[in-house]
Motif scaffolding. Structure first.
Motif, PDB file in Angstrom:
ATOM      1  N   ASP A   1     -22.493 -53.649  -2.538  1.00  0.00           N
ATOM      2  CA  ASP A   1     -21.749 -52.467  -2.127  1.00  0.00           C
ATOM      3  C   ASP A   1     -20.667 -52.654  -1.276  1.00  0.00           C
ATOM      4  OD1 ASP A   1     -24.086 -50.820  -2.751  1.00  0.00           O
ATOM      5  OD2 ASP A   1     -25.072 -50.541  -0.929  1.00  0.00           O
TER       6      ASP A   1
ATOM      7  N   LEU B   1     -30.414 -39.825  -7.946  1.00  0.00           N
ATOM      8  CA  LEU B   1     -29.606 -40.497  -7.484  1.00  0.00           C
ATOM      9  C   LEU B   1     -28.784 -41.443  -8.658  1.00  0.00           C
ATOM     10  CD1 LEU B   1     -31.134 -42.163  -3.989  1.00  0.00           C
ATOM     11  CD2 LEU B   1     -29.277 -40.173  -4.269  1.00  0.00           C
ATOM     12  N   LEU B   2     -29.567 -41.825  -9.615  1.00  0.00           N
ATOM     13  CA  LEU B   2     -29.090 -42.670 -10.878  1.00  0.00           C
ATOM     14  C   LEU B   2     -29.103 -41.740 -11.918  1.00  0.00           C
ATOM     15  CD1 LEU B   2     -30.699 -46.022  -9.490  1.00  0.00           C
ATOM     16  CD2 LEU B   2     -28.115 -45.142  -9.255  1.00  0.00           C
TER      17      LEU B   2
ATOM     18  N   ARG C   1     -31.497 -50.413  -5.790  1.00  0.00           N
ATOM     19  CA  ARG C   1     -30.749 -48.976  -6.306  1.00  0.00           C
ATOM     20  C   ARG C   1     -29.351 -49.431  -5.986  1.00  0.00           C
ATOM     21  NH1 ARG C   1     -30.674 -44.463  -1.553  1.00  0.00           N
ATOM     22  NH2 ARG C   1     -29.184 -45.867  -0.552  1.00  0.00           N
ATOM     23  N   SER C   2     -28.917 -50.391  -5.108  1.00  0.00           N
ATOM     24  CA  SER C   2     -27.602 -50.606  -5.224  1.00  0.00           C
ATOM     25  C   SER C   2     -27.104 -51.519  -6.157  1.00  0.00           C
ATOM     26  CB  SER C   2     -27.138 -51.361  -3.649  1.00  0.00           C
ATOM     27  OG  SER C   2     -27.358 -50.566  -2.654  1.00  0.00           O
TER      28      SER C   2
ATOM     29  N   LEU D   1     -24.375 -49.937 -13.456  1.00  0.00           N
ATOM     30  CA  LEU D   1     -23.689 -48.546 -14.390  1.00  0.00           C
ATOM     31  C   LEU D   1     -22.272 -48.344 -13.942  1.00  0.00           C
ATOM     32  CD1 LEU D   1     -26.308 -45.646 -12.974  1.00  0.00           C
ATOM     33  CD2 LEU D   1     -25.897 -46.732 -15.338  1.00  0.00           C
ATOM     34  N   ALA D   2     -21.785 -48.845 -12.906  1.00  0.00           N
ATOM     35  CA  ALA D   2     -20.419 -48.812 -12.943  1.00  0.00           C
ATOM     36  C   ALA D   2     -19.674 -49.957 -13.759  1.00  0.00           C
ATOM     37  CB  ALA D   2     -19.874 -49.265 -11.370  1.00  0.00           C
TER      38      ALA D   2
ATOM     39  N   LEU E   1     -35.319 -42.112  -7.151  1.00  0.00           N
ATOM     40  CA  LEU E   1     -33.974 -42.456  -7.799  1.00  0.00           C
ATOM     41  C   LEU E   1     -33.290 -41.580  -8.766  1.00  0.00           C
ATOM     42  CD1 LEU E   1     -34.381 -46.272  -7.960  1.00  0.00           C
ATOM     43  CD2 LEU E   1     -33.502 -45.287  -6.031  1.00  0.00           C
TER      44      LEU E   1
ATOM     45  N   GLU F   1     -26.642 -49.046  -9.233  1.00  0.00           N
ATOM     46  CA  GLU F   1     -25.534 -48.541  -9.337  1.00  0.00           C
ATOM     47  C   GLU F   1     -24.415 -49.229  -9.677  1.00  0.00           C
ATOM     48  OE1 GLU F   1     -25.276 -47.375  -5.332  1.00  0.00           O
ATOM     49  OE2 GLU F   1     -26.205 -44.988  -5.490  1.00  0.00           O
ATOM     50  N   ALA F   2     -24.302 -50.524  -9.316  1.00  0.00           N
ATOM     51  CA  ALA F   2     -23.094 -51.463  -9.454  1.00  0.00           C
ATOM     52  C   ALA F   2     -23.297 -51.830 -11.018  1.00  0.00           C
ATOM     53  CB  ALA F   2     -23.247 -52.691  -8.737  1.00  0.00           C
TER      54      ALA F   2
END
Length: 454
Positions: A150, A48-49, A19-20, A26-27, A45, A23-24
């Motif tokens: 993170d 969340l995503l 998940r982390s 996507l950023a 998820l 997220e990274a």
């Protein structure tokens, strides 16, 4: 992050690390797909995503995949990862992703990395405590629980990174400023295949500017000596030579980073105590000193450190018998260190040995065993080792017993002055969710004896 923008990245695994990583990514403007064998984990998820494609059970990467980021537990032999490699698609881990993302920052954080068969979490916790005592914006991350990406995205200036052999395997270009290899013993051979492959993965932590190693371990000493690092620093439980940290006259002493022998703090102020705790403190001090932390901050940080749960914790004493929860001793090397802290032990052990041998452990520690109570999948393997190397030690093998049964049997074998020690020498997933669940089960069972004491 420029190198990821527009790239199609597949994340293998939908747990905390996956998940982390997603997220990274996507950023960083990547196009992200996440796969996992569990549809339930993927479903968790969905909210969340947003913007991530969630595809269960992939065994080949989707067309157009540029990169695979795998969770650390996925073996190289996993069909999906084998298919990616065969297709010429690079496979890396979340730690490697964080490293590469950090290199694109104008002022990347400093990595201080810790690995070894045992003591990683205690050492990285001590290191974090020391760095914070010095007023440094630092955080423990990696295998300790907080994913490195993170910590990176949170903007922390110094990363105290715990690295498992799995994470190091999937991190080919990580070069921490300073890294320590604490010790090496057989572990995770079911994943790596051989001890040599396991040791090679661990040695990846010694490839930065400063390499630190526990020189009382001959395998570690050899790896330290052959490391490409610019500076080699050893730590020892004996009196240190020049270029080492060690123990002299009851004090932790630095002969590597100071102008002269510099006393850090008394051994008695280190918690957890005993040889494993002192070795971990020396390792943490070496990394902090490599980063320029003064001796007084090392002392404050080590005094302030609070050991984690399930690591050689005294649960209680009942009828003169100490009950010690060291559920974190998940391999024979850790279990041996745990047993050596006591003169007379009723040993509670068993679980998943992951291919490791317990013969050396049993042979070396047989003289301190009052008895043994064995549970879990590989209980008979340990029983056979006890029969070979400690035939006079009473052994109870519980084929279907619970932890409560094990504690009751251990109580019947123990005498006043003994310690009943849960030091399983094995992983927990055959009977428990994790080592913490196993340790809590032991503690609960022990506390149930209090009302029965007499």
């Amino acid at each position: 992050m420029g190198f990821l923008a527009g790239r199609h990245v597949l994340v293998a695994g939908a747990g905390v690390t996956g998940r982390s990583a997603a997220e990274a990514l996507l950023a960083a403007d990547a196009v992200v797909t996440v796969t996992d064998g569990s549809a339930d984990r993927l479903a968790a998820l969905e909210q969340l995503l947003p913007g991530v494609a969630l595809t269960p059970g992939l065994v080949t990467p989707p067309d157009g995949t540029d990169l695979v980021v795998t969770s650390p537990g996925w073996r190289p032999s996993s069909p999906l990862l084998e298919a990616a490699t065969a297709a010429g698609i690079e496979v890396i881990g979340e730690v490697e992703l964080a490293w590469r993302m950090g290199l694109e920052l104008a002022d990347p954080p400093t990595w201080l990395a810790v690995t070894g068969t045992n003591g990683k979490t205690t050492t990285v916790g001590m290191l974090e405590s020391i760095l914070r005592a010095a007023g440094i914006d630092a955080v423990a991350c990696g295998n300790v629980g907080l994913p490195v990406v993170d910590a990176l995205l949170a903007g922390r200036r110094v990363l105290a990174v715990e690295l498992s052999s799995f994470q190091l395997h999937w991190s080919p270009s990580v070069r921490p400023f300073a890294g320590v290899l604490l010790n090496l013993a057989e572990d995770h051979l079911d994943w790596h295949g051989t001890f040599e492959a396991y040791a090679s993965a661990k040695a990846g932590v010694l490839t930065g500017e400063v390499a630190v190693g526990g020189v009382d371990d001959p395998v570690v000493a050899d790896l330290l000596a052959s490391s490409p690092a610019a500076a080699h620093v050893g730590f020892t439980l004996g009196s240190p030579e020049e270029g080492q940290l060690g123990v002299h006259d009851g004090q932790l002493v630095d002969r590597a980073f100071g102008q002269a022998d510099e006393v850090l703090l008394p051994v008695a102020d280190v918690h957890p105590g005993g040889p494993p705790g002192i070795a971990d403190a020396l390792a943490a001090a070496a990394l902090a000193r490599a980063h320029g932390v003064p001796a007084d901050a090392v002392a404050r940080g080590l005094r302030d450190f609070k050991p984690g749960a399930h690591r050689a914790v005294l649960v209680t004493t009942v009828d003169g018998v100490a009950y010690v929860n060291d559920s974190k001793a998940t391999n024979p090397h850790a279990a041996a260190a745990s047993l050596r802290s006591h003169d007379s032990v009723v040993w509670v052990a068993g679980g998943l040995l992951k291919g490791a041998s317990v013969d050396e452990l049993v042979r070396d520690e047989a003289h301190r065993l009052r008895g043994a109570v064995l549970i879990g999948a590989d209980r008979e393997v340990i029983a056979s080792a006890l029969a070979r190397h400690a035939p006079s030690v009473p052994v109870v093998v519980l084929d279907d017993g619970s932890m409560a049964d094990a504690v009751r049997e251990a109580r019947s074998l123990a005498k006043p002055g003994d310690a009943v020690v849960l030091a399983p020498a094995a992983a927990s997933m055959d009977m428990f969710t994790d080592y913490a669940h196993r340790g809590q089960s032991f503690a609960d069972a022990v506390l149930g004896l209090v009302g029965q004491a007499g």
